[in-house]
Write a protein that holds these residues in place. Structure first.
Motif, mmCIF file in Angstrom:
data_model
loop_
_atom_site.group_PDB
_atom_site.id
_atom_site.type_symbol
_atom_site.label_atom_id
_atom_site.label_comp_id
_atom_site.label_asym_id
_atom_site.label_seq_id
_atom_site.Cartn_x
_atom_site.Cartn_y
_atom_site.Cartn_z
ATOM 1 N N ASP A 87 -9.155 0.694 6.146
ATOM 2 C CA ASP A 87 -8.883 0.898 4.720
ATOM 3 C C ASP A 87 -7.401 0.883 4.353
ATOM 4 O OD1 ASP A 87 -11.631 1.180 4.410
ATOM 5 O OD2 ASP A 87 -11.567 3.363 4.628
ATOM 6 N N PHE A 88 -6.547 1.284 5.287
ATOM 7 C CA PHE A 88 -5.114 1.364 4.992
ATOM 8 C C PHE A 88 -4.314 0.822 6.175
ATOM 9 C CE2 PHE A 88 -7.372 4.956 3.014
ATOM 10 C CZ PHE A 88 -7.140 4.696 1.667
ATOM 11 N N PRO A 89 -4.476 -0.454 6.475
ATOM 12 C CA PRO A 89 -3.878 -1.020 7.698
ATOM 13 C C PRO A 89 -2.355 -1.026 7.712
ATOM 14 C CG PRO A 89 -4.771 -2.762 6.299
ATOM 15 C CD PRO A 89 -5.233 -1.468 5.697
ATOM 16 N N ASN A 90 -1.728 -0.862 6.567
ATOM 17 C CA ASN A 90 -0.264 -0.922 6.523
ATOM 18 C C ASN A 90 0.408 0.435 6.684
ATOM 19 O OD1 ASN A 90 -0.272 -3.743 6.067
ATOM 20 N ND2 ASN A 90 -0.649 -3.413 3.876
ATOM 21 N N VAL A 91 -0.374 1.494 6.779
ATOM 22 C CA VAL A 91 0.205 2.826 6.931
ATOM 23 C C VAL A 91 0.728 3.003 8.359
ATOM 24 C CG1 VAL A 91 -0.287 5.308 6.971
ATOM 25 C CG2 VAL A 91 -1.204 3.875 5.143
ATOM 26 N N LYS A 92 1.984 3.397 8.469
ATOM 27 C CA LYS A 92 2.582 3.676 9.770
ATOM 28 C C LYS A 92 2.578 5.191 9.981
ATOM 29 C CE LYS A 92 5.632 -0.353 9.457
ATOM 30 N NZ LYS A 92 7.045 -0.819 9.384
ATOM 31 N N TYR A 93 2.080 5.598 11.115
ATOM 32 C CA TYR A 93 1.961 7.044 11.348
ATOM 33 C C TYR A 93 1.995 7.343 12.839
ATOM 34 C CZ TYR A 93 -2.911 6.284 12.793
ATOM 35 O OH TYR A 93 -4.044 5.867 13.457
#
Length: 416
Positions: free
Chosen positions: A281-287
């Motif tokens: 759903d949020f593949p661009n979130v870096k964590y």
């Protein structure tokens, strides 16, 4: 919508009532005098699973086919549309599948009425299962079933938002005091510091970190209203009251992972299921993932798990145990981990798992200090009422919430 993987399984009220009522009336599952003994010849096993999706269904079917081919038996794997309802009805009706998934939150209900075969210690090297998982599936001193896999909670940090707020690795919180200090820095930078779900399945981790829990280790006594638990809820209330933490609904999100994925909170407390959810759903979130901050009594987290249940009424218990033996081998669990993202329940493959999935190290290391769900029957309504109290913790009285839990729990446990 929260991923199905971590949602607690709850049996429909009518089904649970029928299941427990049958035992109360003297016709429970432990009335097995007329049951045929397990045969040693080829068997046709029926396997009922609560699948998280096509990947899990295929992996289990492939493993079952391999076992069947090697053993000369057959095994039909059926993914349930509603595992709790279908299993509850089958057990109450006396026609259960031979092997089935049992959620930790439902285990004690089934074990207490004799629905499960207590086979756990017949599995090879059963001591290799993490002790916290063994305890989760122990009832009246017996290990009933082999843990299938597990999840734990950890702290997720959005690294882009973290850097934007001027924070560094030195700000990663490892204690409650540091969590408060870091959260204040994030709030001062205009960010919502932490998203946390408003139920015992997340807030309960703070109880463990304070040295408390809701019931005694044997699940027979309510232990909610203690100084340790009051301290924990008082701390969580302080985070909520100061705006350092928010419930997902306050952030227009269905669960902590959604709030985190949308960038509405810099941190969240979720399990390893968040990895797949963010990828989808949020593949661009870096964590990054780090252990939960320690409390006054040290580290603490919660574990979520299922076991391979074997029906007490199965006519093929010997073959069913053989099937579970195959499903819980270290090699097979690693195959499952690769296929659909679960963590193996055997300690012997921990290093292999962390080498293959290094980002998940905080999750699997949490097994050493994890607390499983309340291990007592007839507690559904009591726990739901507790969640209702936690929903309004920001303006509520922590001690009153815990005292109400104890009152309700003692009534339920007294009738178990």
């Amino acid at each position: 919508m929260a991923p199905r993987t971590f949602r607690r399984v709850a049996v429909a009220g009518l089904t649970a009532a029928a299941l427990l009522g049958s035992a109360a009336c003297g016709s429970g599952f432990d009335d097995s005098g007329d049951e045929p003994q397990a045969s040693s010849g080829p068997a046709k096993l029926e396997i009922l699973i609560g699948s998280s999706g096509e990947a899990e269904t295929k992996a289990v079917r492939d493993a079952a086919a391999k076992w069947a081919g090697e053993s000369g038996n057959t095994a039909t794997v059926t993914p349930a549309q509603d595992l709790a309802q279908q299993l509850g009805q089958a057990l109450a009706g006396g026609t259960p599948p031979d092997v089935f998934y049992v959620d930790a939150s439902r285990f004690a209900d089934y074990a207490s009425v004799g629905a499960l075969e207590p086979y756990g210690d017949k599995i090879s090297d059963s001591g290799d299962f993490y002790e916290s998982l063994r305890q989760t599936f122990t009832y009246d001193g017996k290990l009933y079933c082999a843990p299938k896999d597990f999840s734990t909670l950890a702290l997720q940090i959005n690294t882009d938002l973290w850097t934007r707020a001027g924070l560094t690795d030195a700000d990663v919180p490892t204690t409650w005091d540091q969590l408060t200090a870091t959260a204040r820095k994030l709030k001062a930078a205009g960010q919502t510091p932490l998203a946390i779900a408003d139920t015992r399945d997340r807030i309960g981790a703070f109880l463990v970190q304070a040295g408390g829990w809701l019931t005694s280790p044997d699940g027979k006594q309510a232990t909610g209203d203690t100084p340790e638990n009051v301290q924990a809820l008082t701390y969580v209330k302080s985070l909520l009251a100061e705006g350092l933490a928010r419930y997902p609904k306050q952030l227009d999100a269905g669960w902590g992972g959604e709030a985190f994925g949308k960038g509405k909170a810099v941190m969240t407390i979720e399990g390893n299921w968040i990895k797949g959810a963010l990828q989808n759903d949020f593949p661009n979130v870096k964590y990054k993932v780090v252990p939960l901050p320690a409390g006054p009594k040290g580290k603490g987290t919660l574990s979520f798990t299922q076991c391979w249940g074997i029906a007490a009424k199965s006519k093929h218990k010997e073959q069913a145990i053989s099937f579970v033996e195959a499903m819980t081998s270290g090699a097979q669990q690693m195959t499952f981990a690769t296929a659909f993202g679960v963590m193996p329940s055997r300690q012997s493959v921990r290093d292999q798992y962390t080498q293959q999935f290094p980002a998940d190290r905080p999750f699997i290391e949490g097994a050493e200090y994890a607390q499983g769900p309340v291990n007592a029957p007839k507690m559904d309504s009591v726990l739901k009422d507790l969640d209702t109290g936690l929903n309004t913790l920001a303006t509520g009285d922590p001690k009153a919430v815990l005292a109400r839990f104890d009152q309700n729990a003692k009534a339920a446990l007294g009738g178990s």
